[in-house]
Design a protein around this motif. Structure first.
Motif, PDB file in Angstrom:
ATOM      1  N   UNK A  55       0.743  -1.172   0.018  1.00  0.00           N
ATOM      2  CA  UNK A  55      -0.051   0.181  -0.002  1.00  0.00           C
ATOM      3  C   UNK A  55       0.907   1.342  -0.050  1.00  0.00           C
ATOM      4  N   UNK A  56       2.306   1.107   0.250  1.00  0.00           N
ATOM      5  CA  UNK A  56       3.018   2.337   0.462  1.00  0.00           C
ATOM      6  C   UNK A  56       3.248   2.475  -0.993  1.00  0.00           C
ATOM      7  N   UNK A  57       3.794   1.526  -1.721  1.00  0.00           N
ATOM      8  CA  UNK A  57       3.877   1.641  -3.378  1.00  0.00           C
ATOM      9  C   UNK A  57       2.462   2.054  -4.009  1.00  0.00           C
ATOM     10  N   UNK A  58       1.526   1.628  -3.702  1.00  0.00           N
ATOM     11  CA  UNK A  58       0.276   1.931  -4.355  1.00  0.00           C
ATOM     12  C   UNK A  58       0.063   3.534  -4.302  1.00  0.00           C
ATOM     13  N   UNK A  59       0.175   3.832  -2.807  1.00  0.00           N
ATOM     14  CA  UNK A  59       0.000   5.418  -2.756  1.00  0.00           C
ATOM     15  C   UNK A  59       0.838   6.115  -3.496  1.00  0.00           C
ATOM     16  N   UNK A  60       1.928   5.705  -3.995  1.00  0.00           N
ATOM     17  CA  UNK A  60       3.059   6.860  -4.900  1.00  0.00           C
ATOM     18  C   UNK A  60       2.492   6.819  -5.994  1.00  0.00           C
ATOM     19  N   UNK A  61       1.708   5.896  -6.432  1.00  0.00           N
ATOM     20  CA  UNK A  61       1.167   5.982  -7.941  1.00  0.00           C
ATOM     21  C   UNK A  61      -0.186   6.829  -7.779  1.00  0.00           C
ATOM     22  N   UNK A  97       1.748  -5.084  -9.873  1.00  0.00           N
ATOM     23  CA  UNK A  97       0.452  -5.718 -10.281  1.00  0.00           C
ATOM     24  C   UNK A  97       0.370  -7.044  -9.730  1.00  0.00           C
ATOM     25  N   UNK A  98       1.713  -7.856  -9.795  1.00  0.00           N
ATOM     26  CA  UNK A  98       1.641  -9.206  -9.218  1.00  0.00           C
ATOM     27  C   UNK A  98       1.639  -9.033  -7.780  1.00  0.00           C
ATOM     28  N   UNK A  99       1.819  -8.010  -6.995  1.00  0.00           N
ATOM     29  CA  UNK A  99       1.657  -7.842  -5.704  1.00  0.00           C
ATOM     30  C   UNK A  99       0.176  -7.717  -5.011  1.00  0.00           C
ATOM     31  N   UNK A 100      -0.584  -6.889  -6.223  1.00  0.00           N
ATOM     32  CA  UNK A 100      -1.813  -6.697  -5.866  1.00  0.00           C
ATOM     33  C   UNK A 100      -2.731  -8.120  -6.139  1.00  0.00           C
ATOM     34  N   UNK A 101      -2.464  -8.822  -7.060  1.00  0.00           N
ATOM     35  CA  UNK A 101      -2.991 -10.073  -7.368  1.00  0.00           C
ATOM     36  C   UNK A 101      -2.813 -11.006  -6.323  1.00  0.00           C
ATOM     37  N   UNK A 102      -1.609 -11.074  -5.773  1.00  0.00           N
ATOM     38  CA  UNK A 102      -0.992 -12.024  -4.585  1.00  0.00           C
ATOM     39  C   UNK A 102      -2.037 -11.559  -3.432  1.00  0.00           C
TER      40      UNK A 102
END
Length: 249
Positions: free
Chosen positions: A29-35, A71-76
């Motif tokens: 979610x840290x990585x998501x928030x950067x997007x 994307x792979x992290x989200x899927x996992x």
């Protein structure tokens, strides 16, 4: 040092390592928030999320490549967490988790799950209501625009079970006006013999009661069955207009 003290030290050391390691969810979610645009993220974080899910609309994940590292992290994450094979729920669940992460509440897993389910139920309630209104409108338009003796074409979805192909209605299904999801359909041509209807107490037509009785003139595939048997030319076929959910040409 006794064996017991060695064991105690080992357990304590493992505990410290666990506390200092990075939580995979936090990292995601840290990585998501950067997007996400910072101003959008600030508004999203400060907004109250309830069963109507309003602030979730601020966040879009459409630009994320499913084959990328993120994307792979989200899927996992979704495969491990949601246990629901539904893209709509997964999207809601991911956004609710992001909101809780931003507010340092990612550990409230039961509340996250319950809120996600409440929002999902609310969205589907609204969608069912919209499609009900649209199906009612289409049923009444078909009833009023087609006269006895008219020849029309129909398309019915077809399902296959144990080698038996049969038509079915999509009533209540959110894609009732689009048969692309079915993958199989039956084309018919028929002459309208009669109309059936009931009136409500206010004098309006009850869309659930609107029916057409056709004589079949052409059938695209005579091996397909209706609920009551094979589709044969010259036989009569009754169509419930509200359940049909498509404009008749």
């Amino acid at each position: 040092m006794s064996q017991f003290r060695y064991s105690l030290v080992a357990v304590f050391a493992a505990f410290l390592v666990g506390c200092t390691s990075i939580n995979p969810s936090n990292e995601l979610f840290e990585q998501l928030s950067k997007n996400i645009d910072e101003s959008v993220l600030i508004e999203f974080k400060s907004s109250n999320v309830d069963s109507n899910g309003y602030p979730l609309k601020l966040i879009e994940f459409g630009g994320i490549d499913t084959n990328s590292e993120l994307g792979k992290k989200i899927t996992a994450f979704l495969n491990n967490e949601t246990y629901v094979d539904d893209s709509s729920f997964s999207t809601i669940y991911l956004k609710v988790n992001l909101h809780f992460y931003l507010n340092d509440r990612l550990n409230d897993s039961m509340e996250i799950r319950q809120l996600s389910e409440d929002i999902y139920d609310y969205y589907w309630k609204l969608r069912r209501e919209r499609y009900q209104l649209e199906n009612d409108r289409i049923a009444k338009k078909n009833y009023q625009s087609i006269g006895i003796g008219d020849t029309v074409e129909l398309v019915l979805p077809v399902s296959s079970n144990f080698g038996r192909r049969s038509t079915f209605y999509t009533k209540g299904y959110p894609y009732s006006m689009n048969y692309n999801f079915v993958g199989d359909s039956l084309w018919l041509k028929g002459e309208l013999l009669s109309k059936g209807f009931e009136e409500l107490t206010n004098g309006e037509l009850d869309s659930n009661s609107l029916t057409f009785l056709f004589e079949l003139i052409e059938v695209g595939d005579t091996s397909v069955e209706f609920m009551y048997g094979k589709c044969r030319i010259g036989e009569e076929f009754e169509l419930n207009l509200q359940s049909y959910g498509r404009l008749i040409n």
